[in-house]
Scaffold this motif. Sequence first.
Motif, PDB file in Angstrom:
ATOM      1  N   ILE A 127       0.848  -1.188   0.000  1.00  0.00           N
ATOM      2  CA  ILE A 127       0.000   0.000   0.000  1.00  0.00           C
ATOM      3  C   ILE A 127       0.884   1.238   0.000  1.00  0.00           C
ATOM      4  CG2 ILE A 127      -1.737   1.313   1.274  1.00  0.00           C
ATOM      5  CD1 ILE A 127      -2.645  -1.359   2.488  1.00  0.00           C
TER       6      ILE A 127
ATOM      7  N   LEU B 263      -4.565   5.657  -1.020  1.00  0.00           N
ATOM      8  CA  LEU B 263      -5.525   5.849   0.068  1.00  0.00           C
ATOM      9  C   LEU B 263      -6.385   7.087  -0.117  1.00  0.00           C
ATOM     10  CD1 LEU B 263      -3.054   5.113   3.001  1.00  0.00           C
ATOM     11  CD2 LEU B 263      -4.726   3.541   1.990  1.00  0.00           C
TER      12      LEU B 263
ATOM     13  N   ASP C 228      -9.323   6.339   5.269  1.00  0.00           N
ATOM     14  CA  ASP C 228      -8.943   4.929   5.150  1.00  0.00           C
ATOM     15  C   ASP C 228      -8.058   4.545   6.331  1.00  0.00           C
ATOM     16  OD1 ASP C 228     -10.309   4.630   2.773  1.00  0.00           O
ATOM     17  OD2 ASP C 228      -8.515   4.620   1.493  1.00  0.00           O
TER      18      ASP C 228
ATOM     19  N   ILE D 248      -5.511   1.526   7.945  1.00  0.00           N
ATOM     20  CA  ILE D 248      -4.709   0.321   7.786  1.00  0.00           C
ATOM     21  C   ILE D 248      -4.406  -0.162   9.192  1.00  0.00           C
ATOM     22  CG2 ILE D 248      -2.520  -0.620   6.947  1.00  0.00           C
ATOM     23  CD1 ILE D 248      -2.665   1.868   4.963  1.00  0.00           C
TER      24      ILE D 248
ATOM     25  N   GLY E  99      -1.870  -8.047   8.885  1.00  0.00           N
ATOM     26  CA  GLY E  99      -3.244  -7.567   8.902  1.00  0.00           C
ATOM     27  C   GLY E  99      -4.233  -8.696   9.121  1.00  0.00           C
TER      28      GLY E  99
ATOM     29  N   VAL F 106       0.746  -7.067   5.222  1.00  0.00           N
ATOM     30  CA  VAL F 106       0.571  -5.750   4.588  1.00  0.00           C
ATOM     31  C   VAL F 106       1.902  -5.009   4.655  1.00  0.00           C
ATOM     32  CG1 VAL F 106      -0.622  -3.529   4.723  1.00  0.00           C
ATOM     33  CG2 VAL F 106      -1.855  -5.620   5.304  1.00  0.00           C
TER      34      VAL F 106
ATOM     35  N   LEU G 252       3.316  -1.238   4.078  1.00  0.00           N
ATOM     36  CA  LEU G 252       2.921   0.165   3.909  1.00  0.00           C
ATOM     37  C   LEU G 252       4.160   0.999   3.618  1.00  0.00           C
ATOM     38  CD1 LEU G 252       0.931   2.565   4.143  1.00  0.00           C
ATOM     39  CD2 LEU G 252       1.342   2.527   6.613  1.00  0.00           C
TER      40      LEU G 252
END
Length: 105
Positions: free
Chosen positions: A12, A17, A21, A23, A49, A54, A56
Amino acid sequence: MGRKELTFSQAISPGDLKPGDVIEGVFLGSREVPMPGRENPGTIIELEGKKGPVSLWAPASLRMFVSSFVTGRRYWFTYKGQETNPNTRRQFHAFKVEEDEPEGA
């Protein structure tokens, strides 16, 4: 011998985003990655997650906090959108970061 399906990390970027949003995940660690054409490396925050791993991409506004994250603790990253630094007039990706309170806190 059987086969096992592999799960790959969902990557991500803040550009993916929308404001609001969230996370969420358990902090597994972070790593630096070379950025072509840039002097400084980028930072990726690795989370576990609810639906799997995930990754980021951490903008500068998050990179300064990564060293204070506790491995194994749950974090929520709420994207606030683009904000402007009043001193430099430069825009940045803003996040609200929350962490699970440790037992007995």
